[in-house]
Design a protein around this motif. Structure first.
Motif, PDB file in Angstrom:
ATOM      1  N   SER A 260       0.832  -1.204   0.000  1.00 58.21           N
ATOM      2  CA  SER A 260       0.000   0.000   0.000  1.00 58.21           C
ATOM      3  C   SER A 260       0.869   1.257   0.000  1.00 58.21           C
ATOM      4  O   SER A 260       0.627   2.205  -0.764  1.00 58.21           O
ATOM      5  N   ALA A 261       1.888   1.264   0.860  1.00 64.69           N
ATOM      6  CA  ALA A 261       2.790   2.415   0.932  1.00 64.69           C
ATOM      7  C   ALA A 261       3.554   2.610  -0.377  1.00 64.69           C
ATOM      8  O   ALA A 261       3.714   3.733  -0.868  1.00 64.69           O
ATOM      9  N   LEU A 262       4.007   1.500  -0.952  1.00 63.99           N
ATOM     10  CA  LEU A 262       4.737   1.557  -2.217  1.00 63.99           C
ATOM     11  C   LEU A 262       3.869   2.121  -3.335  1.00 63.99           C
ATOM     12  O   LEU A 262       4.291   2.996  -4.090  1.00 63.99           O
ATOM     13  N   SER A 263       2.647   1.610  -3.450  1.00 61.28           N
ATOM     14  CA  SER A 263       1.747   2.068  -4.511  1.00 61.28           C
ATOM     15  C   SER A 263       1.487   3.564  -4.406  1.00 61.28           C
ATOM     16  O   SER A 263       1.429   4.271  -5.421  1.00 61.28           O
ATOM     17  N   CYS A 264       1.351   4.048  -3.179  1.00 58.25           N
ATOM     18  CA  CYS A 264       1.090   5.476  -2.982  1.00 58.25           C
ATOM     19  C   CYS A 264       2.300   6.324  -3.349  1.00 58.25           C
ATOM     20  O   CYS A 264       2.200   7.305  -4.082  1.00 58.25           O
ATOM     21  N   VAL A 265       3.477   5.941  -2.867  1.00 52.73           N
ATOM     22  CA  VAL A 265       4.667   6.773  -3.061  1.00 52.73           C
ATOM     23  C   VAL A 265       5.131   6.789  -4.516  1.00 52.73           C
ATOM     24  O   VAL A 265       5.765   7.752  -4.964  1.00 52.73           O
ATOM     25  N   LYS A 266       4.794   5.733  -5.272  1.00 49.85           N
ATOM     26  CA  LYS A 266       5.212   5.678  -6.672  1.00 49.85           C
ATOM     27  C   LYS A 266       4.506   6.714  -7.546  1.00 49.85           C
ATOM     28  O   LYS A 266       4.915   6.956  -8.681  1.00 49.85           O
ATOM     29  N   GLN A 267       3.460   7.333  -7.028  1.00 49.45           N
ATOM     30  CA  GLN A 267       2.735   8.342  -7.807  1.00 49.45           C
ATOM     31  C   GLN A 267       3.514   9.641  -7.965  1.00 49.45           C
ATOM     32  O   GLN A 267       3.230  10.436  -8.862  1.00 49.45           O
ATOM     33  N   PHE A 268       4.491   9.872  -7.080  1.00 50.21           N
ATOM     34  CA  PHE A 268       5.145  11.183  -7.009  1.00 50.21           C
ATOM     35  C   PHE A 268       6.492  11.179  -7.728  1.00 50.21           C
ATOM     36  O   PHE A 268       7.249  10.215  -7.653  1.00 50.21           O
ATOM     37  N   VAL A 276       2.592   4.513   6.327  1.00 51.06           N
ATOM     38  CA  VAL A 276       1.327   3.782   6.333  1.00 51.06           C
ATOM     39  C   VAL A 276       1.161   3.021   7.638  1.00 51.06           C
ATOM     40  O   VAL A 276       2.112   2.448   8.164  1.00 51.06           O
ATOM     41  N   LYS A 277      -0.068   3.011   8.132  1.00 49.92           N
ATOM     42  CA  LYS A 277      -0.428   2.206   9.299  1.00 49.92           C
ATOM     43  C   LYS A 277      -1.765   1.532   9.004  1.00 49.92           C
ATOM     44  O   LYS A 277      -2.735   2.202   8.658  1.00 49.92           O
ATOM     45  N   HIS A 278      -1.792   0.204   9.120  1.00 50.24           N
ATOM     46  CA  HIS A 278      -3.006  -0.568   8.839  1.00 50.24           C
ATOM     47  C   HIS A 278      -3.580  -0.230   7.462  1.00 50.24           C
ATOM     48  O   HIS A 278      -4.777   0.047   7.307  1.00 50.24           O
ATOM     49  N   PHE A 312       9.787   5.177   0.422  1.00 44.38           N
ATOM     50  CA  PHE A 312      10.402   6.289  -0.304  1.00 44.38           C
ATOM     51  C   PHE A 312      10.417   5.981  -1.795  1.00 44.38           C
ATOM     52  O   PHE A 312      10.383   4.816  -2.205  1.00 44.38           O
ATOM     53  N   ASN A 313      10.494   7.035  -2.610  1.00 44.73           N
ATOM     54  CA  ASN A 313      10.556   6.842  -4.062  1.00 44.73           C
ATOM     55  C   ASN A 313      11.931   7.143  -4.645  1.00 44.73           C
ATOM     56  O   ASN A 313      12.111   7.108  -5.869  1.00 44.73           O
TER      57      ASN A 313
END
Length: 519
Positions: A260-268, A276-278, A312-313
């Motif tokens: 989840s954290a990876l998918s989000c950070v890859k947008q930037f 990310v938590k839970h 991190f990205n």
């Protein structure tokens, strides 16, 4: 196990690892080796005596090698139940074949190459190999079938000690052969689907999904649940191939949160950090450096960041890593790359996991799956990029260029916050996040309270909602909070009222015209 006066083993492999060793052992134990093309040349170069398939069948290869082993002498020899079965055949050149050692044309390796031509893929579809494997596996009561070099030693050990392989081993090897052929056919099917001009084939009538077990996990979501990690072999999927460089074993929840954290950070595009938590972001920032991005992401909600996942990205250096480990308790750190000094720093915190994403730059369109007991839900991954051009200003007041940047940033974050989602942002950093509430107004209140708890001012911030506002209450509350601009998809029957209230409160509003629910 022997056929008439001789024992025969067919060897036809693309992966020649240790093939000369097992061939020599078989020869030493009375086997005659039958081989094809490249395998025959390789064995001859290693001084292993062998008979070409063409000589054995008295039938030359045809169609540029497409037909080599598809011959009655070969398949009767494999499929015959015993020597008595062959006596009904008038042709005395038929002999029992006791062992088949085959691994298939490297179809998946070929299609994984960037410049693979369709014609090359088709030529690497093995026909004779799967046919021999299926025949040998079907007749495993007598025939030993080998597809994996890692099994060679077990076969040789039994032949040396017992004179032949045991029924139990032949059964296990037959199961492995059928599994290989099944996966091979699935890979071909999915390749043809992916290369079809019919776009509907992304969701075909039948879909073969091949999973390969990577490892068992300590447990699932909870300690009383068993779990394992599998990689998707077909259809082709990318984006979460990782290497764990440090820390204790990854848990089920660690992996879910890390993805989840990876998918989000890859947008930037600029230096970004996502905590990310839970499975929900609790702090996100895009800045001029990873250090600044981390500081701002952490400051959003230090309480929730405790025991979280940081992604991190950009390349992580040892100075930032040292600060993270000294400042907070963390479960997993995810990055596309690290400096070599990081590994020595990680030794000070042996339980913290460090993951490097090996295919970080891959953003291919893929599918997502969700298990519903006896069914699977399958959808395309949400990789739609929202840009300035996609935004529709619906209020009299227009957002400034800086606000538009913040609105787009906030909407990217909202995409990975469980619905109902509300995100407050200013200067490309989150100020408060409200996640997963049944009522959208409750999410707004949570985001507001979290900002207050962290002593963060929401004055002149922007607000993102991943779905439309069903009522005016969120806009009224946004006015009290100090929100200056709002992004939402639009599409509510009350859009006109929502826009009117925004105009009344002098809040600019844009529609993304795209909903990004996250369940």
């Amino acid at each position: 196990m022997s056929g008439r006066n001789k024992k025969f083993a067919i060897i036809s492999v693309s992966d020649k690892k240790n093939i000369d060793k097992i061939a020599n052992e078989l020869v030493n134990n009375g086997y005659n080796i039958l081989s094809t093309g490249g395998t025959a040349k390789f064995l001859t170069s290693k001084n292993v005596p062998n008979i070409s398939i063409s000589k054995f069948t008295k039938f030359d290869e045809i169609l540029e090698g497409r037909v080599k082993t598809l011959h009655p002498i070969i398949h009767a020899g494999i499929l015959a139940k015993d020597e008595k079965s062959l006596k009904s055949i008038k042709n005395t050149s038929y002999s029992l074949i006791d062992m088949v050692i085959v691994n298939l044309y490297p179809f998946e390796q070929v299609i994984s190459k960037k410049n693979c031509k369709f014609s090359d893929a088709i030529e690497n579809i093995d026909i004779g190999g799967p046919t021999m494997l299926r025949a040998a596996a079907k007749n495993h009561n007598r025939v030993t079938v080998l597809t994996d070099p890692n099994d060679y030693q077990a076969v040789i050990k039994e032949i040396k000690s017992k004179g032949c392989t045991t029924k139990d081993l032949r059964y296990k090897l037959a199961l492995k052969a059928f599994s290989l052929v099944s996966k091979y056919d699935s890979a071909i099917t999915n390749y043809l689907i992916e290369n079809s001009k019919n776009k509907e084939n992304l969701m075909p009538t039948e879909l073969s999904i091949v999973l390969e077990k990577e490892n068992n996990l300590r447990y699932g979501e909870n300690p009383h649940q068993n779990a394992a990690l599998y990689s998707i072999k077909t259809p082709k999927s990318l984006g979460f191939n990782f290497k764990q460089l440090a820390g204790k074993e990854l848990s089920f929840n660690n992996l879910v949160d890390s993805e989840s954290a990876l998918s989000c950070v890859k947008q930037f595009k600029k230096h970004a950090c996502v905590i990310v938590k839970h499975a929900n972001p609790c702090g996100v920032s895009e800045s001029t450096s990873l250090l600044q991005a981390y500081n701002e992401a952490y400051e959003t909600d230090p309480t929730s960041a405790f025991g979280g996942i940081i992604a991190f990205n950009k390349k992580l250096d040892h100075k930032l890593l040292k600060k993270i480990l000294s400042q907070q308790f963390i479960e997993v750190i995810v990055a596309p790359n690290i400096t070599k000094e990081c590994l020595s720093i990680m030794k000070t915190k042996p339980n913290v996991r460090l993951m490097v994403i090996e295919d970080f730059s891959q953003n291919t369109k893929t599918i997502e799956m969700k298990s519903l007991k006896s069914k699977f839900l399958i959808q395309e991954s949400d990789v739609k990029v929202i840009t300035r051009k996609d935004l529709k200003v619906v209020t009299k007041k227009k957002p400034s260029p800086a606000q538009i940047d913040d609105l787009l940033f906030a909407f990217k974050v909202a995409r990975y916050v469980k619905s109902n989602a509300i995100v407050f942002v200013k200067n490309k950093r989150t100020l408060g996040i409200g996640a997963g509430q049944m009522s959208r107004i409750d999410s707004t209140n949570i985001a507001r309270s979290k900002a207050k708890k962290s002593n963060i001012s929401l004055k002149n911030c922007v607000m993102a909602s991943e779905a439309f506002f069903p009522f005016r209450d969120n806009v009224d509350l946004a006015k009290k909070i100090g929100v200056s601009s709002i992004i939402q998809p639009g599409g509510s029957v009350k859009d006109k009222e929502i826009i009117s209230i925004s105009n009344k409160h002098n809040i600019s509003m844009v529609f993304s015209n795209v909903r990004v629910f996250k369940h």
